[in-house]
Scaffold this motif. Structure first.
Motif, PDB file in Angstrom:
ATOM      1  N   GLY A 160       0.204   1.027  -6.388  1.00  0.00           N
ATOM      2  CA  GLY A 160      -0.283   0.369  -5.190  1.00  0.00           C
ATOM      3  C   GLY A 160      -1.552   1.038  -4.690  1.00  0.00           C
ATOM      4  N   VAL A 161      -2.573   0.234  -4.405  1.00  0.00           N
ATOM      5  CA  VAL A 161      -3.881   0.746  -3.993  1.00  0.00           C
ATOM      6  C   VAL A 161      -4.249   0.125  -2.661  1.00  0.00           C
ATOM      7  N   ASP A 162      -4.546   0.965  -1.703  1.00  0.00           N
ATOM      8  CA  ASP A 162      -5.036   0.522  -0.399  1.00  0.00           C
ATOM      9  C   ASP A 162      -6.532   0.794  -0.343  1.00  0.00           C
ATOM     10  N   THR A 163      -7.349  -0.264  -0.314  1.00  0.00           N
ATOM     11  CA  THR A 163      -8.803  -0.136  -0.298  1.00  0.00           C
ATOM     12  C   THR A 163      -9.265   0.106   1.129  1.00  0.00           C
ATOM     13  N   ASN A 164     -10.071   1.157   1.306  1.00  0.00           N
ATOM     14  CA  ASN A 164     -10.552   1.534   2.615  1.00  0.00           C
ATOM     15  C   ASN A 164     -12.068   1.626   2.606  1.00  0.00           C
ATOM     16  N   ASP A 165     -12.613   2.068   3.725  1.00  0.00           N
ATOM     17  CA  ASP A 165     -14.053   2.074   3.892  1.00  0.00           C
ATOM     18  C   ASP A 165     -14.747   2.972   2.879  1.00  0.00           C
ATOM     19  N   GLU A 166     -14.168   4.146   2.592  1.00  0.00           N
ATOM     20  CA  GLU A 166     -14.843   5.081   1.701  1.00  0.00           C
ATOM     21  C   GLU A 166     -13.903   5.728   0.690  1.00  0.00           C
ATOM     22  N   HIS A 167     -12.749   5.147   0.419  1.00  0.00           N
ATOM     23  CA  HIS A 167     -11.868   5.734  -0.578  1.00  0.00           C
ATOM     24  C   HIS A 167     -10.779   4.734  -0.960  1.00  0.00           C
ATOM     25  N   TYR A 168     -10.208   4.979  -2.155  1.00  0.00           N
ATOM     26  CA  TYR A 168      -8.987   4.335  -2.609  1.00  0.00           C
ATOM     27  C   TYR A 168      -7.813   5.257  -2.267  1.00  0.00           C
ATOM     28  N   ALA A 169      -6.765   4.695  -1.699  1.00  0.00           N
ATOM     29  CA  ALA A 169      -5.506   5.422  -1.513  1.00  0.00           C
ATOM     30  C   ALA A 169      -4.484   4.796  -2.456  1.00  0.00           C
ATOM     31  N   ALA A 170      -3.993   5.561  -3.424  1.00  0.00           N
ATOM     32  CA  ALA A 170      -3.135   5.022  -4.482  1.00  0.00           C
ATOM     33  C   ALA A 170      -1.854   5.832  -4.576  1.00  0.00           C
ATOM     34  N   TRP A 171      -0.787   5.133  -4.966  1.00  0.00           N
ATOM     35  CA  TRP A 171       0.529   5.768  -5.157  1.00  0.00           C
ATOM     36  C   TRP A 171       1.253   5.017  -6.267  1.00  0.00           C
ATOM     37  N   GLN A 172       1.864   5.763  -7.173  1.00  0.00           N
ATOM     38  CA  GLN A 172       2.614   5.166  -8.284  1.00  0.00           C
ATOM     39  C   GLN A 172       4.036   4.854  -7.846  1.00  0.00           C
ATOM     40  N   LEU A 173       4.542   3.686  -8.258  1.00  0.00           N
ATOM     41  CA  LEU A 173       5.911   3.263  -7.976  1.00  0.00           C
ATOM     42  C   LEU A 173       6.613   2.965  -9.287  1.00  0.00           C
ATOM     43  N   ASP A 174       7.906   3.274  -9.345  1.00  0.00           N
ATOM     44  CA  ASP A 174       8.680   2.956 -10.534  1.00  0.00           C
ATOM     45  C   ASP A 174       9.132   1.499 -10.473  1.00  0.00           C
ATOM     46  N   THR A 175       9.941   1.117 -11.424  1.00  0.00           N
ATOM     47  CA  THR A 175      10.367  -0.283 -11.502  1.00  0.00           C
ATOM     48  C   THR A 175      11.265  -0.698 -10.348  1.00  0.00           C
ATOM     49  N   HIS A 176      11.854   0.258  -9.633  1.00  0.00           N
ATOM     50  CA  HIS A 176      12.729  -0.045  -8.504  1.00  0.00           C
ATOM     51  C   HIS A 176      12.011   0.020  -7.156  1.00  0.00           C
ATOM     52  N   GLY A 177      10.714   0.289  -7.166  1.00  0.00           N
ATOM     53  CA  GLY A 177       9.959   0.349  -5.921  1.00  0.00           C
ATOM     54  C   GLY A 177       9.970   1.692  -5.245  1.00  0.00           C
ATOM     55  N   ASN A 178      10.362   2.754  -5.942  1.00  0.00           N
ATOM     56  CA  ASN A 178      10.393   4.092  -5.355  1.00  0.00           C
ATOM     57  C   ASN A 178       9.113   4.844  -5.710  1.00  0.00           C
ATOM     58  N   PRO A 179       8.557   5.630  -4.774  1.00  0.00           N
ATOM     59  CA  PRO A 179       7.337   6.395  -5.074  1.00  0.00           C
ATOM     60  C   PRO A 179       7.604   7.480  -6.099  1.00  0.00           C
TER      61      PRO A 179
END
Length: 364
Positions: A160-179
């Protein structure tokens, strides 16, 4: 074309001169040579170099994909000379072979595959007077992107990637939706020239895609942002700072760069609804994912909601165990719907059977 010709003819008749290839900035530099640190000869060299170029479109089915400017797999460059310049040829069939060779450091393997299949490749030869070097640029039409199903793309999880003004905020999730693991941040600067900003976006996108490859994930979920109707004063009133932030936000550039570069890397882009991602992320994920040494930001929590939304999961976490007592000191339980339950946009199934209070008494 006829309309453009009419305008040019009218400007020529009126004596209006337009600055052609080379740029207005270079033309204005002629009047400020001392500030630019140039003399007249150096400026003339740059002016001529901006107009001196050789370009040839690709031809599919021809040898190495181009008949006019031909580049062999070993980097040897030969040019097909026109008939009036045929006496200058130093090779067979009226061709002039350059003494030097070229090397494509960026995407050289893709270029080699293109010319091995005799597919069209366009070339442009230009001169850089500042470095006194000659450069050859190759371009070609990429192959059609193979579309795969959403289930197949999300089989190994999602980022999941949250696009912001000056950076990407990203976090990996498994198949069950857990970080999984720790979140990542990919910065890019939105200051400077347009070329500098575009290079910053490409650099950050490249690091994001490389991290996705390292994680073994085949899909990236982003928000389907569109600020086309949200820049006006009627929408946000006198909030000048917020309107300025939206105006400088590179929405289209981020979307186009990420989509094109992800297609080359073989990664699927999943666009989701951006509604309430930051709000629900801060409410349901910021505090549980924080540690005593590191606090989860609002953007990192929003990336979790974006990834879960791409997987079809709700934004809320699973239900924690009930409290030991029912007093006011216990926190409220965060309820999450089951996977087989209807979504928010779907209609509810009708009630089956008769209601208890609607049963008619027997006739007897």
């Amino acid at each position: 074309m006829e309309a453009r010709r009419g305008r040019l003819a009218a400007d020529q008749k009126a004596g209006v001169v337009h600055v052609v290839r080379g740029g207005r900035r270079l033309a204005n530099t002629r009047h400020h040579l001392d500030e630019a640190g140039l003399n007249g000869e150096q400026w003339r060299t740059r002016w001529d170099a901006a107009r001196m170029f050789l370009s040839a479109g690709g031809e599919g089915g021809k040898r190495y994909g181009n008949e006019t400017i031909r580049v062999s797999p070993h980097g040897q460059v030969s040019i097909k000379l026109p008939a009036p310049l045929g006496h200058l040829a130093n090779d067979r069939h009226g061709r002039y072979t350059l003494a030097g060779s070229v090397v494509f450091a960026h995407r050289g393997q893709a270029w080699a595959q293109q010319i091995d299949a005799n597919q069209a490749v366009a070339y442009t030869i230009r001169h850089d007077p500042a470095r006194d070097r000659w450069y050859l640029t190759a371009s070609w039409q990429p192959a059609a992107v193979t579309q795969i199903g959403l289930d197949a793309a999300l089989a190994a999880g999602v980022i999941g990637v949250d696009t912001n003004d000056e950076h990407y905020a990203a976090w990996q999730l498994d198949t069950h939706g857990n970080p999984v693991g720790a979140p990542r941040r990919f910065d890019y600067a939105m200051s400077g020239t347009a070329e500098h900003r575009d290079a910053q976006i490409r650099h950050a996108t490249t690091r994001l895609l490389r991290w996705a490859k390292t994680c073994g994930v085949d899909a990236i979920a982003i928000e389907n942002l569109d600020f086309g109707d949200s820049k006006t004063r009627e929408q946000h009133g006198r909030r000048k700072r917020f309107r300025r932030l939206i105006s400088r936000f590179p929405t289209a550039r981020l979307r186009s760069r990420l989509a094109s570069m992800a297609a080359e890397a073989g990664i699927t882009i999943v666009a989701v609804d951006p509604a309430y991602t930051s709000r629900w992320g801060a409410e349901h994920w910021a505090r549980p994912t924080s540690t005593p040494t590191r606090k989860t930001t609002r953007h990192e929590a929003a990336s979790l909601v974006i990834g879960r939304r791409a997987q079809g999961n709700p934004a809320r976490r699973r239900t924690p165990p009930p409290a030991r007592h029912q007093s006011d000191g216990a926190r409220h339980r965060s309820v999450q719907a089951r996977q087989d339950g209807p979504a928010r946009e779907e209609s509810r199934p009708p009630r089956t059977g008769t209601r208890t209070r609607s049963v008619h008494p027997p006739e007897t």
